[in-house]
Design a protein around this motif. Structure first.
Motif, short mmCIF file in Angstrom:
data_model
loop_
_atom_site.label_atom_id
_atom_site.label_comp_id
_atom_site.label_asym_id
_atom_site.label_seq_id
_atom_site.Cartn_x
_atom_site.Cartn_y
_atom_site.Cartn_z
N LEU A 140 10.13 23.84 30.05
CA LEU A 140 9.75 22.98 28.94
C LEU A 140 10.92 22.72 28.01
O LEU A 140 11.63 23.65 27.61
N ILE A 141 11.12 21.46 27.67
CA ILE A 141 12.03 21.09 26.59
C ILE A 141 11.20 21.09 25.31
O ILE A 141 10.27 20.30 25.18
N THR A 142 11.52 22.00 24.41
CA THR A 142 10.78 22.06 23.15
C THR A 142 11.54 21.29 22.07
O THR A 142 12.77 21.30 22.04
N LEU A 143 10.80 20.63 21.20
CA LEU A 143 11.39 19.73 20.20
C LEU A 143 11.13 20.27 18.80
O LEU A 143 10.02 20.20 18.28
N GLY A 144 12.16 20.85 18.22
CA GLY A 144 12.06 21.37 16.87
C GLY A 144 11.71 22.85 16.82
O GLY A 144 11.24 23.44 17.79
N ARG A 145 11.95 23.41 15.65
CA ARG A 145 11.76 24.86 15.45
C ARG A 145 10.31 25.27 15.64
O ARG A 145 10.02 26.29 16.28
N GLU A 146 9.37 24.50 15.11
CA GLU A 146 7.97 24.91 15.17
C GLU A 146 7.44 24.92 16.59
O GLU A 146 6.64 25.79 16.95
N ALA A 147 7.87 23.97 17.40
CA ALA A 147 7.42 23.94 18.79
C ALA A 147 7.96 25.14 19.56
O ALA A 147 7.27 25.73 20.39
N PHE A 148 9.21 25.51 19.28
CA PHE A 148 9.81 26.65 19.97
C PHE A 148 9.15 27.95 19.56
O PHE A 148 8.74 28.77 20.41
N LEU A 149 9.00 28.17 18.25
CA LEU A 149 8.44 29.44 17.77
C LEU A 149 6.94 29.54 18.00
O LEU A 149 6.37 30.63 17.89
N TRP A 150 6.28 28.44 18.35
CA TRP A 150 4.85 28.48 18.70
C TRP A 150 4.60 29.49 19.81
O TRP A 150 3.53 30.12 19.86
N PHE A 151 5.56 29.69 20.69
CA PHE A 151 5.38 30.58 21.84
C PHE A 151 5.26 32.04 21.43
O PHE A 151 4.97 32.90 22.27
N GLY A 152 5.46 32.34 20.14
CA GLY A 152 5.26 33.69 19.66
C GLY A 152 3.89 33.93 19.04
O GLY A 152 3.51 35.07 18.80
N ILE A 153 3.12 32.86 18.82
CA ILE A 153 1.80 33.00 18.18
C ILE A 153 0.85 33.75 19.12
O ILE A 153 0.75 33.43 20.30
N ASN A 154 0.19 34.74 18.58
CA ASN A 154 -0.77 35.56 19.33
C ASN A 154 -0.12 36.33 20.49
O ASN A 154 -0.81 36.75 21.42
N GLN A 155 1.19 36.49 20.42
CA GLN A 155 1.91 37.24 21.45
C GLN A 155 2.43 38.55 20.86
O GLN A 155 2.21 38.85 19.69
N SER A 156 3.12 39.33 21.66
CA SER A 156 3.59 40.64 21.22
C SER A 156 4.69 40.51 20.17
O SER A 156 5.37 39.48 20.07
N ARG A 157 4.87 41.57 19.42
CA ARG A 157 5.95 41.60 18.43
C ARG A 157 7.30 41.42 19.10
O ARG A 157 8.18 40.73 18.58
N THR A 159 7.98 39.74 21.79
CA THR A 159 8.15 38.33 22.14
C THR A 159 8.54 37.51 20.92
O THR A 159 9.45 36.67 20.98
N ARG A 160 7.88 37.74 19.81
CA ARG A 160 8.18 37.00 18.58
C ARG A 160 9.60 37.28 18.11
O ARG A 160 10.33 36.36 17.70
N GLN A 161 10.01 38.52 18.17
CA GLN A 161 11.36 38.88 17.73
C GLN A 161 12.41 38.24 18.62
O GLN A 161 13.45 37.78 18.12
N ALA A 162 12.16 38.19 19.92
CA ALA A 162 13.11 37.58 20.84
C ALA A 162 13.25 36.08 20.58
O ALA A 162 14.35 35.52 20.62
N LEU A 163 12.13 35.42 20.29
CA LEU A 163 12.17 33.99 19.97
C LEU A 163 12.93 33.74 18.67
O LEU A 163 13.76 32.83 18.58
N ASP A 164 12.64 34.54 17.66
CA ASP A 164 13.32 34.40 16.37
C ASP A 164 14.83 34.59 16.53
O ASP A 164 15.63 33.82 15.97
N ALA A 165 15.21 35.61 17.29
CA ALA A 165 16.63 35.90 17.47
C ALA A 165 17.32 34.77 18.23
O ALA A 165 18.45 34.37 17.89
N PHE A 166 16.64 34.23 19.23
CA PHE A 166 17.24 33.14 20.00
C PHE A 166 17.44 31.91 19.13
O PHE A 166 18.48 31.24 19.21
N TRP A 167 16.47 31.59 18.28
CA TRP A 167 16.57 30.39 17.45
C TRP A 167 17.73 30.48 16.47
O TRP A 167 18.28 29.45 16.06
#
Length: 228
Positions: A140-157, A159-167
């Motif tokens: 998936l090509i994600t467009l914008g910060r909110e679309a990318f960080l959406w993948f952490g919603i309702n997921q493990s801590r 997963t969320r931390q990895a997404l935040d760090a990548f962004w």
């Protein structure tokens, strides 16, 4: 690809009475404000685009990524596949049928403001089910910060931390990130995310660079061969 009846009904049920839907725009174009705007594309489409939420033109046409920002994406997709400039609006609609398209919340919000987290959480299980159980692609090509960080919603801590760090990485628009997405029923899949900035003209920091960034993404994904 069409949503199955149960999932389609679930989207409509969650949208019923939802505060913040821009009902006036739906009425303007004689559209049902409870009908989700998801341009699913072929079930087997190998590449997808994931954005924030629909705008007015998306409501008008009943298709995602069809307004000003979406046209930038479709223009890049057309050029990648055909090696030429996008000739007209109908060609943008046609090329869009080759890929998968979705948003964090498939309803237009008032004022084009991002939906609050409570609403994104409300629809996350349904959108996640679309991605995991209904679409066969995993890139998936994600467009914008909110679309990318959406993948952490309702997921493990984790997963969320990895997404935040990548962004926060300076090279986030040049490399990719693999992330798991797990449903409440235990179904899960790993998605390879290729983040890009949002293609809105209001995003002055990245708007002029967007076409080149998208072209590089599509080339790395071999989109011309895989979608053409």
């Amino acid at each position: 690809m069409q949503l199955d009846d149960a999932l389609h009904a679930a989207f409509r049920r969650e949208a019923t009475g939802l505060e913040g839907i821009d009902v006036a725009v739906y009425e303007k174009y004689d559209r049902d404000p409870c009908e989700p705007i998801i341009g699913l594309g072929p079930r087997e489409a190998p590449i997808g685009f994931f954005g924030r939420d629909p705008g007015e033109q998306e409501v008008r046409w009943g298709e995602p990524f069809i307004g000003a920002g979406g046209q930038k994406v479709r223009e890049g997709l057309y050029r990648a596949i055909h090696g030429a400039a996008l000739p007209d609006f109908e060609a943008s609609r046609e090329v869009g049928r080759l890929a998968f398209w979705a948003n964090t919340v498939p309803y237009k919000p008032l004022g084009n403001k991002a939906w609050p987290m409570a609403v994104k959480r409300r629809f996350q299980p349904l959108m996640a089910a679309v991605l995991v159980d209904h679409w066969q692609g995993r890139e998936l090509i994600t467009l914008g910060r909110e679309a990318f960080l959406w993948f952490g919603i309702n997921q493990s801590r984790e997963t969320r931390q990895a997404l935040d760090a990548f962004w926060k990485r300076d090279d986030r628009f040049e490399t990719h990130h693999d992330t798991p997405l797990q449903l409440e029923n235990g179904h899960a899949a790993t998605f390879r995310l290729y983040p890009l900035p949002h293609p809105s003209p209001l995003n002055q920091t990245w708007y002029r660079r967007f076409p080149d960034l998208l072209a590089a993404r599509l080339e790395s994904l071999d989109a011309a061969r895989r979608l053409g």
